[in-house]
Design an enzyme around this catalytic site. Structure first.
Site, PDB file in Angstrom:
ATOM      1  N   ARG A 141      -2.626  -7.597  10.281  1.00 16.14           N
ATOM      2  CA  ARG A 141      -3.929  -8.170  10.596  1.00 16.14           C
ATOM      3  C   ARG A 141      -3.767  -9.275  11.631  1.00 16.14           C
ATOM      4  NH1 ARG A 141      -3.382  -7.780   4.957  1.00 16.14           N
ATOM      5  NH2 ARG A 141      -4.794  -6.274   3.968  1.00 16.14           N
ATOM      6  N   LYS A 166      -3.633 -10.963   2.578  1.00 16.34           N
ATOM      7  CA  LYS A 166      -4.808 -11.083   1.720  1.00 16.34           C
ATOM      8  C   LYS A 166      -4.387 -11.456   0.310  1.00 16.34           C
ATOM      9  CE  LYS A 166      -8.738  -8.531   3.537  1.00 16.34           C
ATOM     10  NZ  LYS A 166      -9.681  -7.429   3.286  1.00 16.34           N
ATOM     11  N   HIS A 241      -8.946  -5.373  16.225  1.00 10.06           N
ATOM     12  CA  HIS A 241      -8.628  -4.909  14.876  1.00 10.06           C
ATOM     13  C   HIS A 241      -8.306  -3.415  14.853  1.00 10.06           C
ATOM     14  CE1 HIS A 241      -8.577  -5.013  10.505  1.00 10.06           C
ATOM     15  NE2 HIS A 241      -9.399  -3.976  10.482  1.00 10.06           N
ATOM     16  N   ARG A 244      -4.842  -1.934  14.316  1.00 10.17           N
ATOM     17  CA  ARG A 244      -4.394  -1.690  12.937  1.00 10.17           C
ATOM     18  C   ARG A 244      -4.756  -0.267  12.512  1.00 10.17           C
ATOM     19  NH1 ARG A 244      -2.948  -4.436   8.188  1.00 10.17           N
ATOM     20  NH2 ARG A 244      -4.191  -4.029   6.313  1.00 10.17           N
ATOM     21  N   HIS A 275      -2.011  -3.513   1.719  1.00  9.92           N
ATOM     22  CA  HIS A 275      -3.135  -3.137   0.877  1.00  9.92           C
ATOM     23  C   HIS A 275      -2.751  -3.232  -0.593  1.00  9.92           C
ATOM     24  CE1 HIS A 275      -5.076  -0.603   4.305  1.00  9.92           C
ATOM     25  NE2 HIS A 275      -5.425  -1.880   4.354  1.00  9.92           N
ATOM     26  N   TYR A 284      -8.816   3.811   6.568  1.00 13.84           N
ATOM     27  CA  TYR A 284      -8.316   3.695   7.919  1.00 13.84           C
ATOM     28  C   TYR A 284      -8.072   5.075   8.540  1.00 13.84           C
ATOM     29  CZ  TYR A 284      -7.545  -1.318   7.594  1.00 13.84           C
ATOM     30  OH  TYR A 284      -7.731  -2.667   7.477  1.00 13.84           O
TER      31      TYR A 284
END
Length: 307
Positions: A141, A166, A241, A244, A275, A284
């Site tokens: 990211r 995250k 983005h 990614r 993730h 994705y």
């Protein structure tokens, strides 16, 4: 301090302890409490929440997002003060339409990097190509890349440590030797141009400070335009983005070509991308016509290979 503002501080503390960042929510909720103060309101009501959420001009999804931020706080406050009214989740209809990923070709990525090398400031002309290249070949990211410290890159073993993923999760990313060499070359240039940077982050600005995410996106968009990239539709525009997305799709395409079973690739890809659950990785992949076409061809010529 206003009791509602004290409660907001407690609410953010609790949620962040659970792993949520809430940067946007904090800003929105601060604005909402300012609105309540102007109205002389001491508790959250549905009428006030809707009036504030729909106050600015904009699409329904934005009004819905603003109301969602209020709803989270209201749910928390309702347990402390029953007078607090909690807006129903579907009070404002309409959902944001997700942008269609712009899947870059290798030549397009090279063109964007080449355009970034033309930035007039020598430090930025070194920083942005290195940053864009790293995003393209690792799929990390943009926020994770900006937060990387110089010590997070193991120059001897070509391993990157992502510490600010995250929910605060860290992960190790082995790099291709060519990527490691590109980062080492960037550091040589960075240390020559800015021997004593202000920050300890890996990527720095012309003044040696940490990069700003919104500024990075603007520079990338400008480089993409200079490289000749144009929107493919109203919902499919070149975005940083999407590097990614491209990494995720490219990884799976390579796995298909090698004859690997998708079921064994997805968990590894999910881990690399950071993730928490492989189900998040599938999103994705579901908007890639290249991937669907390749999978359809495999099903026709090699039944069972996708299992």
């Amino acid at each position: 301090m206003n009791p509602l503002r004290e409660a907001l501080t407690d609410y953010l503390t609790v949620r962040r302890a659970m792993g949520f960042r809430l940067d946007r929510a904090e800003k929105l909720l601060g604005q909402f409490l300012g609105y309540l103060e102007q109205c002389g309101a001491e508790v959250i009501t549905i009428d006030h929440a809707v009036a504030w959420a729909t106050q600015p001009n904009g699409a329904a999804w934005w009004h819905r997002s603003r109301l969602s931020a209020v709803r989270g706080l209201a749910c928390y406050l309702h347990t402390l003060d029953p007078r607090t009214e909690v807006p129903p989740p579907d009070l404002i209809p309409g959902r944001q339409r997700r942008a269609t990923p712009y899947l870059y070709s290798e030549s397009e990525i090279r063109a964007v990097i080449a355009a970034a090398r033309e930035l007039p400031n020598p430090m930025l002309a070194a920083t942005y190509p290195a940053l864009i290249g790293l995003l393209a070949v690792t799929g990390i990211r943009i926020g994770e890349a900006i937060a990387l410290g110089t010590d997070d890159f193991d120059r001897h073993h070509d391993v990157l440590t992502v510490r600010h993923g995250k929910f605060g999760k860290a992960r190790l990313l082995p790099l291709h030797p060519s990527t490691g060499e590109a980062l080492r070359e960037y550091l040589r240039v960075r240390d020559r141009l800015r021997p004593t940077p202000v920050t300890d982050t890996l990527f720095v600005t012309s003044t040696g400070t940490r990069l700003d995410q919104s500024r990075v996106s603007k520079v990338f968009n400008r480089a993409a335009r200079q490289a000749g990239l144009v929107p493919r539709s109203a919902l499919c525009r070149p975005r940083i983005h999407d590097l990614r997305h491209g990494f995720a799709v490219g990884t799976l395409l390579d796995a298909y070509r090698r004859g690997e079973a998708v079921g064994s690739v997805i968990p590894r890809l999910a881990t690399y991308l950071g993730h928490s659950d492989p189900k998040h990785t599938y999103w994705y992949l579901d908007a890639a016509p290249e991937l669907l076409a390749f999978a359809a061809d495999l099903l026709e010529t090699h039944p069972g290979v996708l299992s």
